[in-house]
Design a protein around this motif. Structure first.
Motif, PDB file in Angstrom:
ATOM      1  N   GLN A  17       9.806  73.958  17.860  1.00 28.85           N
ATOM      2  CA  GLN A  17      10.112  73.982  16.431  1.00 28.85           C
ATOM      3  C   GLN A  17       9.125  74.865  15.681  1.00 28.85           C
ATOM      4  O   GLN A  17       9.506  75.613  14.773  1.00 28.85           O
ATOM      5  CB  GLN A  17      10.080  72.557  15.875  1.00 28.85           C
ATOM      6  N   LEU A  21       9.409  78.811  13.172  1.00 28.56           N
ATOM      7  CA  LEU A  21       8.987  78.977  11.779  1.00 28.56           C
ATOM      8  C   LEU A  21       8.544  80.410  11.521  1.00 28.56           C
ATOM      9  O   LEU A  21       7.803  80.991  12.305  1.00 28.56           O
ATOM     10  CB  LEU A  21       7.827  78.021  11.462  1.00 28.56           C
ATOM     11  N   TYR A  92       3.653  81.550  -1.368  1.00 21.81           N
ATOM     12  CA  TYR A  92       3.504  80.386  -2.245  1.00 21.81           C
ATOM     13  C   TYR A  92       2.120  80.444  -2.891  1.00 21.81           C
ATOM     14  O   TYR A  92       1.165  80.919  -2.282  1.00 21.81           O
ATOM     15  CB  TYR A  92       3.655  79.086  -1.461  1.00 21.81           C
ATOM     16  N   THR A 134       6.539  81.824  -4.974  1.00 22.87           N
ATOM     17  CA  THR A 134       6.862  80.494  -5.489  1.00 22.87           C
ATOM     18  C   THR A 134       5.599  79.791  -5.977  1.00 22.87           C
ATOM     19  O   THR A 134       4.676  79.550  -5.185  1.00 22.87           O
ATOM     20  CB  THR A 134       7.525  79.637  -4.399  1.00 22.87           C
ATOM     21  N   THR A 173       7.275  72.545  -8.521  1.00 26.26           N
ATOM     22  CA  THR A 173       6.875  71.360  -7.758  1.00 26.26           C
ATOM     23  C   THR A 173       5.456  70.956  -8.142  1.00 26.26           C
ATOM     24  O   THR A 173       4.548  71.786  -8.199  1.00 26.26           O
ATOM     25  CB  THR A 173       6.945  71.632  -6.247  1.00 26.26           C
ATOM     26  N   GLN A 235       5.298  66.252   2.461  1.00 26.04           N
ATOM     27  CA  GLN A 235       6.281  65.552   3.276  1.00 26.04           C
ATOM     28  C   GLN A 235       7.103  64.571   2.445  1.00 26.04           C
ATOM     29  O   GLN A 235       8.316  64.455   2.621  1.00 26.04           O
ATOM     30  CB  GLN A 235       5.577  64.842   4.425  1.00 26.04           C
ATOM     31  N   GLN A 238       9.687  66.294   0.619  1.00 26.35           N
ATOM     32  CA  GLN A 238      10.532  67.095   1.508  1.00 26.35           C
ATOM     33  C   GLN A 238      10.529  68.566   1.077  1.00 26.35           C
ATOM     34  O   GLN A 238      11.557  69.235   1.047  1.00 26.35           O
ATOM     35  CB  GLN A 238      11.961  66.537   1.524  1.00 26.35           C
ATOM     36  N   HIS A 239       9.322  69.042   0.776  1.00 24.23           N
ATOM     37  CA  HIS A 239       9.143  70.428   0.360  1.00 24.23           C
ATOM     38  C   HIS A 239       9.300  71.348   1.574  1.00 24.23           C
ATOM     39  O   HIS A 239       8.984  70.952   2.699  1.00 24.23           O
ATOM     40  CB  HIS A 239       7.743  70.603  -0.247  1.00 24.23           C
ATOM     41  N   PRO A 240       9.795  72.575   1.392  1.00 25.17           N
ATOM     42  CA  PRO A 240       9.930  73.504   2.527  1.00 25.17           C
ATOM     43  C   PRO A 240       8.644  73.700   3.326  1.00 25.17           C
ATOM     44  O   PRO A 240       8.694  73.895   4.546  1.00 25.17           O
ATOM     45  CB  PRO A 240      10.381  74.807   1.861  1.00 25.17           C
ATOM     46  N   LEU A 241       7.492  73.625   2.677  1.00 24.48           N
ATOM     47  CA  LEU A 241       6.226  73.804   3.395  1.00 24.48           C
ATOM     48  C   LEU A 241       5.884  72.603   4.277  1.00 24.48           C
ATOM     49  O   LEU A 241       4.976  72.688   5.106  1.00 24.48           O
ATOM     50  CB  LEU A 241       5.083  74.064   2.411  1.00 24.48           C
ATOM     51  N   SER A 243       7.442  71.622   6.686  1.00 32.22           N
ATOM     52  CA  SER A 243       7.736  72.020   8.071  1.00 32.22           C
ATOM     53  C   SER A 243       6.508  72.605   8.765  1.00 32.22           C
ATOM     54  O   SER A 243       6.466  72.671   9.997  1.00 32.22           O
ATOM     55  CB  SER A 243       8.866  73.054   8.110  1.00 32.22           C
ATOM     56  N   TYR A 244       5.539  73.028   7.969  1.00 31.89           N
ATOM     57  CA  TYR A 244       4.338  73.652   8.517  1.00 31.89           C
ATOM     58  C   TYR A 244       3.185  72.654   8.675  1.00 31.89           C
ATOM     59  O   TYR A 244       2.092  73.042   9.081  1.00 31.89           O
ATOM     60  CB  TYR A 244       3.900  74.813   7.622  1.00 31.89           C
TER      61      TYR A 244
END
Length: 250
Positions: A17, A21, A92, A134, A173, A235, A238-241, A243-244
């Protein structure tokens, strides 16, 4: 044996996963509570300095935060313009000020929470978006400032509220690190919250021969906790970041 096989499969899946990215950059803009501290012999750390320890290497953290800076001073010194020259589409930018903006006795830094502070934050947001990046906003972290009755003085609450208002108005955000850190210090109390902040004995550091108690700046423990709060909020929202995020615990 079955447990080890499952653990191995989880690690393989996580790595797969991570490999999917795309590389991104997260720029940090703020004051000393966020900035890198190159002198590792002294116990002070900024929480932005610890943040990469929670993240996958595909997310590069570029820490522009600097000691003693407010929104006003960050702009007037040309630091903000330097950030803009380094921005690329898809980046970002996390912005966190307040500690030095509140210093009314220093006109070079002061920015009223209900005036210039909000205007400067809005300027940051507009210009980040103009570069295809962003913006993200965080409230300033909480000082360890207890009253005699054991209650915590939330002396930067007005600036935290102002940042939240700007975030809502601009659709950015928001990470309320003021609330999460204040709540923790209050829960821990006067004594148990001390290890998160600087307290050095006399006769150990040449710069502070009489010792020093600092209830604004963070130790390794404090910086790690604030960085943890940030990634947990990524987390939770559920922000796109999110995932990192590599881990929540060091």
């Amino acid at each position: 044996m079955k447990f080890l096989v499952l653990l191995f499969l989880c690690l393989v899946l996580t790595q797969a996963q991570a490999n999917e990215l795309k590389p991104l950059k997260l720029h940090l803009v703020g004051d000393s509570t966020m900035s890198d501290k190159p002198n590792l012999a002294y116990p002070e750390r900024g929480w932005g300095q610890l943040l990469p320890q929670f993240l996958l290497p595909q997310l590069t953290v570029v820490n522009h935060a600097a000691n003693g800076r407010s929104t006003r001073r960050f702009i007037n010194e040309g630091r903000w313009q330097l950030v803009l020259t380094e921005l690329a589409a898809g980046d970002y930018v996390l912005i966190q000020f307040g500690h030095n903006d509140s210093k009314q006795s220093d006109p070079a830094r002061y920015a009223a929470f209900d005036g210039d502070y909000q205007l400067f934050l809005q300027q940051f947001i507009t210009q980040v978006r103009e570069h295809g990046a962003t913006p993200l906003l965080a409230s300033s972290i909480c000082r360890r400032n207890f009253a005699e009755d054991g209650s915590l003085k939330r002396d930067l609450a007005d600036y935290a509220s102002a940042a939240a208002q700007v975030a809502e108005k601009t659709g950015v955000t928001f990470f309320d690190l003021q609330k999460t850190s204040c709540d923790l210090w209050q829960q821990l109390g006067v004594n148990d919250s001390q290890p998160y902040f600087i307290q050095v004995p006399a006769g150990l550091y040449q710069k502070f021969p009489q010792g020093k108690v600092d209830n604004t700046h963070l130790t390794l423990q404090g910086a790690s906790k604030i960085a943890q709060f940030f990634v947990q909020d990524l987390q939770r929202q559920q922000h796109p970041l999110a995932s990192y995020v590599y881990r929540e615990l060091l």
